[in-house]
Scaffold this active site. Structure first.
Site, PDB file in Angstrom:
ATOM      1  N   GLU A 107     -31.681  -3.616 -13.839  1.00 46.12           N
ATOM      2  CA  GLU A 107     -33.128  -3.851 -13.674  1.00 46.12           C
ATOM      3  C   GLU A 107     -33.866  -2.536 -13.422  1.00 46.12           C
ATOM      4  OE1 GLU A 107     -32.815  -6.953 -10.704  1.00 46.12           O
ATOM      5  OE2 GLU A 107     -31.982  -8.269 -12.238  1.00 46.12           O
ATOM      6  N   GLY A 141     -28.718 -12.672 -14.163  1.00 48.82           N
ATOM      7  CA  GLY A 141     -29.831 -13.581 -13.891  1.00 48.82           C
ATOM      8  C   GLY A 141     -30.091 -14.583 -15.001  1.00 48.82           C
ATOM      9  N   HIS A 182     -28.703   0.029 -11.293  1.00 46.31           N
ATOM     10  CA  HIS A 182     -28.741  -1.403 -11.642  1.00 46.31           C
ATOM     11  C   HIS A 182     -29.525  -1.572 -12.947  1.00 46.31           C
ATOM     12  CE1 HIS A 182     -29.722  -5.663 -11.489  1.00 46.31           C
ATOM     13  NE2 HIS A 182     -28.687  -5.793 -10.678  1.00 46.31           N
ATOM     14  N   ASN A 218     -26.569  -8.800  -3.837  1.00 43.24           N
ATOM     15  CA  ASN A 218     -27.763  -8.032  -4.199  1.00 43.24           C
ATOM     16  C   ASN A 218     -28.943  -8.997  -4.104  1.00 43.24           C
ATOM     17  OD1 ASN A 218     -29.769  -6.480  -5.281  1.00 43.24           O
ATOM     18  ND2 ASN A 218     -29.035  -6.594  -7.398  1.00 43.24           N
ATOM     19  N   GLU A 254     -21.577  -4.790 -15.152  1.00 44.15           N
ATOM     20  CA  GLU A 254     -22.576  -5.851 -15.225  1.00 44.15           C
ATOM     21  C   GLU A 254     -23.140  -5.942 -16.641  1.00 44.15           C
ATOM     22  OE1 GLU A 254     -24.151  -6.945 -11.147  1.00 44.15           O
ATOM     23  OE2 GLU A 254     -25.479  -5.407 -11.903  1.00 44.15           O
ATOM     24  N   SER A 291     -24.305 -13.436 -13.174  1.00 47.34           N
ATOM     25  CA  SER A 291     -24.258 -14.888 -12.977  1.00 47.34           C
ATOM     26  C   SER A 291     -22.937 -15.368 -12.375  1.00 47.34           C
ATOM     27  CB  SER A 291     -24.569 -15.611 -14.294  1.00 47.34           C
ATOM     28  OG  SER A 291     -25.872 -15.266 -14.735  1.00 47.34           O
ATOM     29  N   LYS A 293     -31.986  -8.400  -4.289  1.00 47.03           N
ATOM     30  CA  LYS A 293     -33.143  -7.990  -5.095  1.00 47.03           C
ATOM     31  C   LYS A 293     -34.416  -8.058  -4.229  1.00 47.03           C
ATOM     32  CE  LYS A 293     -30.670  -9.764  -9.050  1.00 47.03           C
ATOM     33  NZ  LYS A 293     -30.650  -9.874 -10.485  1.00 47.03           N
TER      34      LYS A 293
HETATM   35  C1  PEP Z   1     -27.187  -8.553 -10.056  1.00 47.08           C
HETATM   36  O1  PEP Z   1     -28.362  -8.524  -9.700  1.00 47.08           O
HETATM   37  O2  PEP Z   1     -26.499  -7.531  -9.941  1.00 47.08           O
HETATM   38  C2  PEP Z   1     -26.642  -9.782 -10.600  1.00 47.08           C
HETATM   39  C3  PEP Z   1     -25.419  -9.784 -11.032  1.00 47.08           C
HETATM   40  O3  PEP Z   1     -27.486 -10.870 -10.602  1.00 47.08           O
HETATM   41  P1  PEP Z   1     -27.061 -12.394 -10.918  1.00 47.08           P
HETATM   42  O4  PEP Z   1     -25.828 -12.686 -10.097  1.00 47.08           O
HETATM   43  O5  PEP Z   1     -28.228 -13.208 -10.492  1.00 47.08           O
HETATM   44  O6  PEP Z   1     -26.762 -12.464 -12.380  1.00 47.08           O
END
Ligand code: PEP
Length: 250
Positions: free
Chosen positions: A96, A172, A94, A9, A166, A212, A11
């Protein structure tokens, strides 16, 4: 046997030149799609260029869509528009989108249904906030997210849905869920799918972990019985790091 899957992803990152350089850097070294499905979910403006470079071993997805086909929805992208780019997947719900853009479970449900109706495979994100985890309500929060997001999705269509667990506090932040905790929640998700649909559907459903994930922790996470791969933000931006993540699934 469920085939593992590694999804990038990106972003709101990468210009066209950077995106093409990334594809060029990984393309020759990707494992076969017989072993792992590799997907890059890129900003909408890059999709058409990336789809031209996709092959069996690399598929492209979008990061979001609106549920209507056309109309006065300034700034939104419709499933029909995504179809014309040739993408196979779309991330829906997601965290975000939920926290920064106010997306509700009900809106996520409309997007899931619309994606399916337009032949797109939704990667449906669910997960708890830190407060919810500390209150001990993680499983019930996720169960509710699933029930609403999948409302009206038939047993036949749900086989095209991929679920990404998630935990919001891990996205992040550099804080990864312990593999045993991530496994526990993915197992609960599978159980919820069994109760909402049936045992065969639950057994076949791919459930990814996101939050992460990086090469140093991916192997342990994806080796868990109910974790079928990853949805990765930060660590997917570098081609070598992403390749390593994909190879953890081999
Ligand atoms: C994500 O954006 O779905 C995500 C898991 O980000 P990160 O790996 O940076 O935590």
């Amino acid at each position: 046997m469920r085939k593992p899957m590694m999804v990038a992803n990106w972003k709101m990152n990468k210009t066209r030149d950077e995106a093409l350089a990334f594809i060029y850097a990984i393309n020759e070294n990707l494992p076969s799609c017989d072993v792992v499905d590799t997907v890059i979910c890129a900003p909408a403006i890059l999709l058409r260029d990336l789809v031209k470079r996709q092959g069996d071993n690399l598929r492209i997805g979008a990061q979001n869509m609106y549920y209507e086909e056309f109309g006065a929805f300034t700034g939104e992208i419709s499933p029909v528009m995504l179809q014309t780019t040739g993408v196979e997947y779309v991330i829906v719900g997601h965290s975000e989108r939920r926290s920064l853009f106010g997306e509700s479970d009900e809106l996520v449900n409309k997007k899931v249904l619309s994606a399916i109706n337009h032949g797109l495979k939704p990667i449906l994100c669910v997960g708890e906030t830190l407060d919810q985890r500390e209150l001990g309500i993680t499983s019930s929060v996720i169960r509710k997210q699933l029930e609403i997001a999948l409302n009206g999705v038939s047993v036949k269509d749900v086989s095209n849905v991929i679920i990404a667990y998630e935990p919001v506090w891990a996205i992040g932040t550099g804080k990864t869920a312990a593999s045993s905790d991530a496994e526990e929640e993915c197992k609960n998700i599978r159980q919820a799918i069994k109760e909402l649909y049936n045992a065969v559907t639950a057994d076949e459903m791919r459930i990814l972990y996101g939050g992460s994930m990086k090469p140093a922790n991916a192997k342990e996470l994806v080796s868990m019985p109910n974790i079928d791969g990853g949805l990765v933000g930060g660590a997917s931006l570098d081609p070598n790091s992403f390749l390593e993540l994909v190879k953890c699934c081999e």
